[in-house]
Design a protein around this motif. Structure first.
Motif, short mmCIF file in Angstrom:
data_model
loop_
_atom_site.label_atom_id
_atom_site.label_comp_id
_atom_site.label_asym_id
_atom_site.label_seq_id
_atom_site.Cartn_x
_atom_site.Cartn_y
_atom_site.Cartn_z
N ASN A 35 9.44 -25.02 -12.33
CA ASN A 35 10.41 -23.96 -12.04
C ASN A 35 11.29 -23.66 -13.25
N GLU A 38 9.23 -21.48 -15.47
CA GLU A 38 9.17 -20.11 -14.97
C GLU A 38 10.46 -19.36 -15.28
N LEU A 39 11.60 -20.00 -15.04
CA LEU A 39 12.88 -19.38 -15.35
C LEU A 39 12.97 -19.05 -16.84
N CYS A 128 16.19 -13.53 -12.68
CA CYS A 128 16.57 -14.80 -13.32
C CYS A 128 17.52 -15.59 -12.42
N THR A 130 17.76 -15.54 -9.10
CA THR A 130 17.10 -16.10 -7.92
C THR A 130 16.11 -17.20 -8.30
N VAL A 131 15.40 -17.04 -9.41
CA VAL A 131 14.51 -18.12 -9.87
C VAL A 131 15.35 -19.34 -10.26
N ARG A 134 16.25 -21.22 -7.09
CA ARG A 134 15.11 -22.01 -6.62
C ARG A 134 14.93 -23.25 -7.50
N THR A 135 15.08 -23.06 -8.79
CA THR A 135 14.96 -24.17 -9.72
C THR A 135 16.02 -25.22 -9.42
#
Length: 186
Positions: A35, A38-39, A128, A130-131, A134-135
């Motif tokens: 995660n 991904e961010l 960014c 919202t990711v 999640r991260t």
């Protein structure tokens, strides 16, 4: 002689942490640093947008460097002492707070929830954000199973707030009106 990109060692759903320990690719640690990666990639996309000023792009670069450090910390098995890893400290957390305070002080008071959108850069900031949330959740899940430095969690928590403020800052900068959330309205 070039190094092959594929090793085939993960074909059975396993991967190695820094330190050599084999874990499932669904391990909480792998989820957390995946995660982060991904961010970091989304921040790169945001940073590369032609309308992002260089001074803000340099902040995004700084964030990417620190996220890479966080990823390397999370990719390392507990207790590994092979070499010194980078650290996230109160200094990095406070730097994000400085930026949040600076940009928040330049914006009108927020009186309602706002919907993401209005400009690609604004929308990318919300992606960014919202990711990042999640991260943060995946790192907290990992911290329930293993000890994780509290500064990493603080950094991620501030970072999502930073991207919310940056979405608002870019909307202001590009003179894009913020769309308030109006439940039940047509």
């Amino acid at each position: 002689m070039s190094l092959k990109l594929y090793t085939k060692t993960g074909d059975k759903g396993q991967t190695s942490l820094l330190g050599g320990k084999k874990v499932s690719k669904s391990d909480l640690r792998i989820e957390a640093y995946g995660n982060v990666d991904e961010l970091n990639s989304f921040i790169g996309l945001l940073k590369d947008h032609p309308e992002v000023p260089a001074r803000i792009g340099s902040q995004f670069y700084w964030l990417q460097e620190n996220l890479f450090s966080i990823g390397s910390i999370l990719a390392t098995e507990s207790g590994f002492k092979g070499f010194k890893l980078p650290e996230i400290t109160d200094i990095e957390v406070k730097q994000i707070e400085v930026w949040i305070d600076k940009y928040s002080g330049e914006l009108p008071e927020l009186k309602t929830f706002i919907l993401p959108g209005g400009h690609q850069v604004v929308s990318l900031c919300h992606v960014c954000r919202t990711v990042c949330r999640r991260t943060e959740r995946s790192i907290i899940a990992l911290s329930n199973a293993e000890e994780i430095d509290a500064h990493i969690i603080q950094f991620m928590n501030r970072l999502s707030d930073y991207f919310f403020v940056m979405a608002r800052k870019f909307a202001d900068m590009f003179e894009v009106p913020e769309t308030p959330w109006s439940p039940g309205q047509d």
